[in-house]
Design an enzyme around this catalytic site. Structure first.
Site, mmCIF file in Angstrom:
data_model
loop_
_atom_site.group_PDB
_atom_site.id
_atom_site.type_symbol
_atom_site.label_atom_id
_atom_site.label_comp_id
_atom_site.label_asym_id
_atom_site.label_seq_id
_atom_site.Cartn_x
_atom_site.Cartn_y
_atom_site.Cartn_z
ATOM 1 N N GLU A 275 0.849 -1.187 0.000
ATOM 2 C CA GLU A 275 0.000 0.000 0.000
ATOM 3 C C GLU A 275 0.889 1.243 0.000
ATOM 4 O O GLU A 275 1.700 1.432 0.901
ATOM 5 C CB GLU A 275 -0.907 0.003 1.231
ATOM 6 C CG GLU A 275 -1.703 1.286 1.442
ATOM 7 C CD GLU A 275 -2.506 1.703 0.226
ATOM 8 O OE1 GLU A 275 -2.341 2.865 -0.210
ATOM 9 O OE2 GLU A 275 -3.292 0.882 -0.287
ATOM 10 N N TYR B 119 -28.041 8.662 4.378
ATOM 11 C CA TYR B 119 -28.271 7.492 5.228
ATOM 12 C C TYR B 119 -27.315 7.534 6.418
ATOM 13 O O TYR B 119 -26.265 8.185 6.377
ATOM 14 C CB TYR B 119 -28.094 6.180 4.449
ATOM 15 C CG TYR B 119 -26.792 6.014 3.703
ATOM 16 C CD1 TYR B 119 -25.642 5.536 4.327
ATOM 17 C CD2 TYR B 119 -26.723 6.316 2.345
ATOM 18 C CE1 TYR B 119 -24.466 5.370 3.637
ATOM 19 C CE2 TYR B 119 -25.540 6.154 1.640
ATOM 20 C CZ TYR B 119 -24.416 5.680 2.283
ATOM 21 O OH TYR B 119 -23.243 5.525 1.585
ATOM 22 N N ASP C 88 -12.138 -2.113 -8.649
ATOM 23 C CA ASP C 88 -12.091 -0.981 -9.567
ATOM 24 C C ASP C 88 -10.966 -1.088 -10.589
ATOM 25 O O ASP C 88 -11.067 -0.520 -11.681
ATOM 26 C CB ASP C 88 -11.927 0.323 -8.784
ATOM 27 C CG ASP C 88 -13.228 0.789 -8.144
ATOM 28 O OD1 ASP C 88 -14.268 0.172 -8.409
ATOM 29 O OD2 ASP C 88 -13.192 1.774 -7.373
#
Length: 394
Positions: free
Chosen positions: A34, A220, A299
């Site tokens: 990462e 929400y 993605d």
């Protein structure tokens, strides 16, 4: 059973961390790369329909997510023109019982934190923060994965590499440099506010979708109901890569100031003090998600618009099916990755297409596809999927 093979995962997002946990559960050693020094605490809320939440529950994430997720009672689709409710999809405990798993809404950072905590507790997973994928070469013993951390470079042997590094994937660029993200012409704005800042009738556990002229608004609860997530999507030309740029509050307020928007929607937009924005890009379906011992998920393979609320769900499904395909094919990693592509391509393409078709006023009157709840009923019926046992993942 001793860990004998190492799989590298590029990207510590939702898909990458889910894949690493699923791989470790099958006794692989996993190294997650990462580039960020610290996992980002920003980001939009996520909706996880049962096809995704079921996988997280099976991986043991439910205790870590307790107090962070909300199970909404319903999805309410509202008309900006008329100001009333168009349709409602009941959720809650009854829907959880029918589906065998809950429909959750959650802050992306809360889900990522729960996944990271589970990863950190697993001795078979090494998370290398501040370390980015740079290159990969194939040789007789597998792959050599080259990484960079600051000014230092290192390389390691690996059995396989999984690119879960998002829409601007470096792994995808290495495999298929001709595949480039495409700007949709839409910009998503996101803000949060404390639930105590709104009247009680606006903080009930439900998802509200307001559909209006050239815009839509979603609200929400997240963070166990303590916050309200607001997302507004409008057309625009600003298309900087990334998903957390500052947004000028007056700009988005002007987009919802028209008399065509009811007072409730304007109130929700006006209550947010700080906005972040991100341009919505998609990745065109190139039909190829793998090459040799390298595969893409989430993605990186099929970034889609958010109008079916299945982006995170598809990444989680990808991770689960990919690991099942590796298990089915044993040492044949290349065959496993081709099996994975065959098992996933039709389903991911359908959800991607629905996400695109749902833009603006093309929503169906039945709200089940609006927020992806019905995605759990889409079969994975190819022979390859059946061989991998992947047809039941959703």
């Amino acid at each position: 059973m001793a860990v004998s093979r190492t799989i590298f995962v590029a990207g510590a997002g939702i898909g990458g961390l889910t894949a690493s946990l699923a791989l470790a559960k099958k006794r692989f050693r996993v190294v997650v790369l990462e580039k960020a020094e610290k996992l980002d605490e920003t980001g939009a809320g996520l909706q996880l329909s049962p096809n995704a939440s079921r996988i997280l529950v099976e991986l043991g994430l439910e205790p870590r997510l307790a107090g962070r997720v909300v199970t909404p009672e319903s999805i309410n689709v509202m008309s900006a023109r008329a100001g009333g409710e168009i349709s409602r999809l009941p959720l809650g405990e009854a829907a959880t019982f029918r589906a065998g798993a809950p429909y959750w809404v959650v802050h992306r950072a809360d889900l990522q934190a729960a996944l990271q905590a589970e990863v950190n507790d697993n001795p078979d997973i090494e998370l290398r923060l501040g370390c980015q994928f740079e290159d990969v070469t194939k040789h007789a013993r597998g792959l050599t994965v080259v990484q960079r951390s600051g000014l230092s470079r290192q390389q390691d042997l690996a059995t396989a590499l999984i690119g879960a590094d998002g829409i601007w994937s470096s792994v995808r660029h290495h495999l298929f440099p001709e595949v480039q993200p495409q700007f949709s012409g839409l910009i998503a704005w996101r803000g949060t506010l404390a639930a105590t800042a709104l009247p009680r009738e606006y903080t009930s556990p439900r998802v509200q979708l307001w559909m209006g002229p050239n815009a839509h608004l979603v609200a929400y609860p997240i963070s166990g109901g303590r916050q309200i997530n607001i997302v507004a999507i409008v057309p625009g030309t600003w298309n900087r890569p990334g998903w957390s740029a500052p947004g000028e509050a007056n700009e988005i307020k002007r987009a919802f100031a028209s008399s065509r928007w009811p007072a409730t929607a304007r109130m929700l937009v006006g209550a947010v003090d700080e906005w972040r924005r991100w341009a919505l890009f998609t990745v065109p379906d190139a039909g190829e998600w793998s090459q040799g011992q390298i595969a893409l998920l989430g993605d990186a393979a099929h970034a889609m618009l958010p109008f079916a609320a299945q982006g995170a769900g598809m990444a989680i499904e990808d991770a689960a099916v990919l690991v099942r395909c590796i298990q089915a094919k044993g040492d044949d990693i290349e065959g496993a990755f081709q099996l994975y592509r065959d098992a996933r391509i039709a389903r991911a393409s359908k959800v991607q297409r629905v996400s695109h078709e749902n833009t603006w006023m093309n929503y169906p009157m039945d709200p089940s596809w609006v927020f992806g709840y019905d995605a759990m009923t889409v079969p994975l019926s190819s022979p390859s999927a059946q061989l991998a046992g992947a047809q039941h993942v959703a």
